[in-house]
Design an enzyme around this catalytic site. Structure first.
Site, mmCIF file in Angstrom:
data_model
loop_
_atom_site.group_PDB
_atom_site.id
_atom_site.type_symbol
_atom_site.label_atom_id
_atom_site.label_comp_id
_atom_site.label_asym_id
_atom_site.label_seq_id
_atom_site.Cartn_x
_atom_site.Cartn_y
_atom_site.Cartn_z
ATOM 1 N N GLU A 1 -3.339 1.752 -7.201
ATOM 2 C CA GLU A 1 -3.732 2.817 -6.656
ATOM 3 C C GLU A 1 -3.001 4.345 -7.341
ATOM 4 O O GLU A 1 -1.882 4.064 -7.589
ATOM 5 C CB GLU A 1 -2.790 3.220 -5.143
ATOM 6 C CG GLU A 1 -3.398 2.175 -4.037
ATOM 7 C CD GLU A 1 -2.430 2.191 -3.008
ATOM 8 O OE1 GLU A 1 -2.983 2.856 -1.950
ATOM 9 O OE2 GLU A 1 -1.430 1.662 -2.842
ATOM 10 N N HIS B 1 0.834 -1.069 0.145
ATOM 11 C CA HIS B 1 -0.018 0.093 -0.066
ATOM 12 C C HIS B 1 1.015 1.240 0.018
ATOM 13 O O HIS B 1 1.908 1.335 0.502
ATOM 14 C CB HIS B 1 -0.989 -0.057 1.377
ATOM 15 C CG HIS B 1 -2.011 0.974 1.359
ATOM 16 N ND1 HIS B 1 -1.799 2.296 1.794
ATOM 17 C CD2 HIS B 1 -3.269 0.978 0.855
ATOM 18 C CE1 HIS B 1 -2.795 2.919 1.414
ATOM 19 N NE2 HIS B 1 -3.821 2.171 1.154
#
Length: 278
Positions: free
Chosen positions: A194, A115
């Site tokens: 992302e 992430h």
């Protein structure tokens, strides 16, 4: 197969301490989320869609304990350490870090790795040591992914480009994919894309055309690994994302962005209904 992931980050912090948790006391927070979502998720075919909820480590046991028989919810953790325990070897002398064996023993079946917040943390530590090579971050993440997969877990591997990397997005994403997945059984991995440059207050969200282009690129580089949108699956973008053939699901975090900001189970279920159309 569709994949609906939930990243609960540190949403357990009470409002009075600067957090966004208004839904349950800390000692009940993990079980509250599982208990208030799993029954509603039973209506979906497990062969068509999976639901994974990534909890902060402190809440894993409560979350696992709240699972009912044949629950549609899989409990996941937020990354693992790049080293693991071994019979006859290191028994877990990794103070402040969580080996994948400990997560497995808690009943965890999946983990989120790479992430953008984890990448920033690793890059910050490396920068203090004078290291600026982004490949180093991807090599560390690769070690985590390998251990998780070897332990039988599935992995949501997040990749993405920053604003200053937009003009070389192909190079950046290819590096993250090729180094991060080197030597990994890809059948146990889903990619979370992302668009870091478009996430956050005041920024313009990535559009359908751009997301489609990136998803196609990821599938080409990886040989067809499933790709979910990791920039935040919300009610507002659920139908748009569902219309992209190359996108196989999404990552949900906050469900409310105005007023009493936070994560709310009923709103989480509404996002899923909107995305899946039922």
């Amino acid at each position: 197969m569709k994949h609906i992931f939930l990243n609960l980050k540190r949403f357990d912090v009470p409002v009075e301490l600067g957090g966004v948790n208004r839904i349950a006391p800390l000692n009940q927070w993990g079980s509250y989320i599982v208990s208030n979502t799993q029954e509603a998720l039973r209506k979906y075919d497990a062969a068509e869609v999976e639901f994974v909820q990534y909890f902060p480590e402190a809440h894993l046991l409560n979350a696992v304990d709240a699972l009912t028989e044949n629950s549609p919810v899989q409990v996941g953790c937020q990354s693992v350490y790049r080293m693991n325990t071994a019979v006859g070897g290191n028994f877990g002398a990794f103070t402040t870090n969580r080996p994948v064996s400990a997560m497995k023993a808690m009943g965890v079946h999946s983990t989120i790795i790479g992430h953008c917040e984890e990448r920033n943390d690793k890059m910050g530590v490396l920068a203090e040591a004078g290291v600026t090579d982004t490949k180093a971050v991807n090599r560390l993440l690769n070690q985590e992914i390998r251990l998780a997969v070897e332990q039988g877990m599935t992995v949501l591997y997040c990749i993405g480009e920053k604003e200053e990397e937009l003009d070389r997005w192909q190079e950046v994403l290819r590096e993250q994919l090729e180094i991060g997945l080197e030597g990994v059984d890809k059948s146990r991995v889903v990619i979370g894309y992302e668009p870091i440059w478009s996430i956050g207050p005041g920024k313009t969200p990535a559009g359908k055309e751009y997301i489609t282009k990136i998803a196609r690129f990821i599938k080409e580089v990886t040989g067809g690994i499933d790709v979910v949108y990791g920039g935040g699956l919300k009610v507002d973008n659920a139908q748009m994302l569902a219309s992209i053939e190359e996108i196989d699901g999404g990552l949900i975090a906050l469900t409310r962005f105005q007023g009493e900001i936070g994560f709310y189970p009923d709103e989480y279920l509404e996002i899923i209904r909107t995305y899946l159309g039922k």
